[in-house]
Scaffold this active site. Structure first.
Site, mmCIF file in Angstrom:
data_model
loop_
_atom_site.group_PDB
_atom_site.id
_atom_site.type_symbol
_atom_site.label_atom_id
_atom_site.label_comp_id
_atom_site.label_asym_id
_atom_site.label_seq_id
_atom_site.Cartn_x
_atom_site.Cartn_y
_atom_site.Cartn_z
ATOM 1 N N GLU A 98 12.348 0.635 4.225
ATOM 2 C CA GLU A 98 11.094 -0.410 3.402
ATOM 3 C C GLU A 98 9.797 -0.499 4.108
ATOM 4 O O GLU A 98 9.744 -1.126 4.991
ATOM 5 C CB GLU A 98 11.912 -1.725 3.691
ATOM 6 C CG GLU A 98 13.095 -1.940 3.049
ATOM 7 C CD GLU A 98 13.501 -3.431 2.799
ATOM 8 O OE1 GLU A 98 13.745 -3.596 1.470
ATOM 9 O OE2 GLU A 98 13.472 -4.400 3.354
ATOM 10 N N HIS A 124 15.299 -6.796 9.017
ATOM 11 C CA HIS A 124 14.482 -6.760 7.990
ATOM 12 C C HIS A 124 12.865 -7.073 8.656
ATOM 13 O O HIS A 124 13.081 -7.799 9.683
ATOM 14 C CB HIS A 124 14.999 -7.798 7.161
ATOM 15 C CG HIS A 124 14.031 -7.936 5.804
ATOM 16 N ND1 HIS A 124 12.912 -8.386 5.604
ATOM 17 C CD2 HIS A 124 14.307 -7.270 4.665
ATOM 18 C CE1 HIS A 124 12.425 -8.284 4.402
ATOM 19 N NE2 HIS A 124 13.032 -7.632 3.732
HETATM 20 C C1 PEP Z 1 13.274 -7.044 0.526
HETATM 21 O O1 PEP Z 1 12.933 -8.052 0.892
HETATM 22 O O2 PEP Z 1 13.803 -6.402 1.244
HETATM 23 C C2 PEP Z 1 12.240 -6.228 -0.480
HETATM 24 C C3 PEP Z 1 12.285 -5.113 -0.810
HETATM 25 O O3 PEP Z 1 11.396 -7.230 -1.220
HETATM 26 P P1 PEP Z 1 10.916 -6.882 -2.574
HETATM 27 O O4 PEP Z 1 11.721 -6.272 -3.453
HETATM 28 O O5 PEP Z 1 10.447 -8.207 -3.225
HETATM 29 O O6 PEP Z 1 9.752 -5.927 -2.457
#
Ligand code: PEP
Length: 263
Positions: free
Chosen positions: A184, A108
């Protein structure tokens, strides 16, 4: 679709218990989303759909109590890259597996940023997870600077290649570990900024092409400010196989709406 919840470092024990019970109820009422698990068969279930809760390590016993015999799978947000030893404060993959968890979140961006995790360390964690019978959800994503300088696809492809090549070479031939990727974009995590549907589509296609080049077929989730009001549009994008949800996973009603959008 796979909908994964990343609680990060949030919730009291009592609130965690209440939210896990809500997840159990959500999965029970959304038949389409609950195919990913199966009573008593969590370790070998398929991975094309389902709910996965990534809880703080101290709530793994709670998750085991509340989610056993449900279709909701759960896991930890990190594990150490070594099997055991003098690593004060860390948690090993085998400790996580001991609580009937199925998953570990690896790489992450908050771990990469605050704990200086490199691609090699992340690959080591995935390998430890495999050795303990845990599946891995690997996160990749570019920074805002990378996006502005048109480097996004290069950066994400590099992260995938360097992590997955190490992981593949240390993976046992008979490994049954399942792999899920989450794209992400760092600039979209917890910021309320969401990648455009075009950006998501382009990146997911690039990730799938990169995986295919490595001989890997894995679902690719989108993560970054997924909310009830944008989930359906994101799920409609080609090559999006679900979402990794941070902030919005902490609210039962909002999370239920996201799951509904995927059903
Ligand atoms: C995450 O922590 O992986 C994430 C996507 O957070 P958020 O949905 O709050 O942007």
């Amino acid at each position: 679709m796979i909908i994964a919840a990343n609680w990060k470092m949030n919730l009291s024990r009592r609130n965690a218990g209440d939210l896990l019970k809500s997840y159990r109820d959500i999965a029970a009422t959304k038949a389409n989303i609950s195919d990913g698990g199966g009573e008593g068969d969590k370790k070998v279930s398929g991975v094309s759909s389902g709910l996965i809760a990534f809880v703080p390590a101290c709530y793994l016993p709670l998750a085991e109590d509340i989610l056993s015999l449900t279709s909701v799978q759960f896991g930890a947000q990190d594990c150490h890259a070594e099997a055991k030893g003098a690593f004060t404060g860390d948690v090993s993959a085998s400790m996580i597996a001991d609580f009937s968890a199925c998953w570990v979140l690896c790489g992450h961006s908050e771990r990469r940023q605050y704990h200086a995790e490199t691609d090699d360390v992340i690959a080591g964690k995935m390998t430890q997870a495999a050795q303990s019978g845990l599946n891995a959800l690997l996160c990749v994503g570019e920074s805002h600077e990378d996006r502005l300088s048109n480097q996004s696809i290069d950066v994400v492809t590099r992260q995938l290649m360097s992590t997955l090549q190490i992981w593949q070479s240390s993976r046992a031939d008979n490994s049954t570990q399942l792999l899920v990727i989450a794209y992400e974009p760092i600039w979209a995590i917890g910021t309320g900024l969401v990648a455009s549907l075009e950006q998501i589509s382009e990146m997911h296609a690039a990730i799938k092409a990169c995986l295919a080049g490595l001989g890997i077929a894995a679902p690719v989730l989108y993560g970054g400010s997924v909310k009830p009001d944008n989930a359906a549009d994101i799920f409609a994008v080609a090559d999006v196989d679900g979402a990794l949800v941070g902030g919005a996973s902490l609210n039962a009603e909002g999370f239920s709406q996201i799951v509904e959008a995927a059903s």
